[in-house]
Design an enzyme around this catalytic site. Structure first.
Site, short mmCIF file in Angstrom:
data_model
loop_
_atom_site.label_atom_id
_atom_site.label_comp_id
_atom_site.label_asym_id
_atom_site.label_seq_id
_atom_site.Cartn_x
_atom_site.Cartn_y
_atom_site.Cartn_z
N SER A 1 19.27 64.12 23.35
CA SER A 1 19.37 63.48 22.05
C SER A 1 18.13 63.75 21.20
O SER A 1 17.76 64.91 21.01
CB SER A 1 19.62 61.98 22.24
OG SER A 1 20.06 61.39 21.04
N ASP B 1 26.44 62.53 22.31
CA ASP B 1 25.04 62.31 22.69
C ASP B 1 24.78 62.49 24.19
O ASP B 1 25.47 61.91 25.02
CB ASP B 1 24.66 60.89 22.28
CG ASP B 1 23.16 60.69 22.19
OD1 ASP B 1 22.49 60.86 23.22
OD2 ASP B 1 22.67 60.37 21.10
#
Length: 276
Positions: A40, A154
């Site tokens: 991320s 993510d």
């Protein structure tokens, strides 16, 4: 001789900016980063460093005001996410050109999650920006990325601190991890940081942060990095990207304190880098 390390950077939204300060502290103390794995926001920070462009990004980041952050949010009516995530990347591309991961001066990998097949997808080659766009696609916030026969979101969803995906297998290197999903500390509060976006944490948000924290703890216990820097998850609000200078300094201070603790505990067995 300078000490070579492998670096692992975690997910965590705006808190990930603290990882810039952690990297600066490592450089100040004479460490040489040889490989990086990120999830991320950690993939964005780590990849920019690996390509030698983190200073350019940091300079721009420090210019952002609260309104600038809001203006970079490209809202959409899609049922799979409230933002497209294109506007921010298009802006960054105006001063940082894309590069293939395999051509970076420092070995780098980015981790994302394939929710269709419920597995990790690790980017070791191809477009840096494409890899990071997938890695930061917070479910329900950013629209997912279609990649081959995968639907990517993510990386922090299942691997917020990807210690198991370091691109280098050289066991002689020290492994340093930066965890920005660490337990809350009374020293910090979102209110103290003058946040408006994250001032009130809903039950859902707290549940997600608790999940990320526990997954991270399990990963640390399993893979046992040599050094772990903990950044509390209440250090800043979720969308406080305009607080870059504050976060960078927190990351720098935490890294320096952790390094001192590490060398004190291992003074008889570990050699210090030349500047520490």
């Amino acid at each position: 001789m300078k000490t070579s390390i492998s670096l692992v950077l975690s997910s965590g939204g705006a808190r990930g900016i603290a990882q810039i300060g952690a990297i600066k502290a490592l450089e100040e103390q004479g460490f040489v980063i040889k490989s990086i794995a990120g999830s991320s926001i950690g993939s964005l920070i780590g990849g920019l460093y690996a390509m030698g462009k983190l200073d350019d990004f940091t300079h721009w980041l420090k210019t952002l005001k609260r309104r600038d952050v809001f203006n970079l949010m490209d809202f959409t009516w899609s049922s799979s996410g409230v933002m497209k995530g294109e506007k921010i990347f298009n802006k960054i591309k105006t001063f940082i050109p894309d590069i293939d991961i395999e051509n970076m001066p420092i070995s780098f990998v980015a981790v994302s999650t394939d929710i269709l097949h419920q597995k990790e997808i690790v980017f070791r080659e191809g477009s840096f920006f494409d890899a990071v766009r997938a890695s930061i696609a917070i479910p329900g916030v950013f629209t997912p990325v279609n990649h081959m026969d995968n639907i990517l979101v993510d990386g922090g969803l299942i691997n917020p601190l990807p210690l198991n995906h370091l691109p280098s297998t050289d066991e002689s290197k020290i492994v340093v991890a930066v965890d920005v999903n660490a337990p809350e500390e009374t020293t910090f509060s979102v209110a103290k940081a003058n946040s408006k976006y994250g001032g009130y944490l809903t039950i859902t948000q707290k549940a997600i942060l608790t999940m990320l924290g526990k997954i991270t703890e399990l990963s640390i216990d399993l893979y046992k990095p040599d050094i772990v820097v903990h950044i509390p998850r209440n250090v800043i609000g979720v969308w406080d990207y305009h607080r870059a200078e504050y976060l960078i300094e927190i990351g720098r201070e935490r890294m320096l304190a952790t390094l001192n603790e590490y060398w004190s505990a291992n003074s008889e067995t570990a050699a210090k880098p030349t500047k520490l």
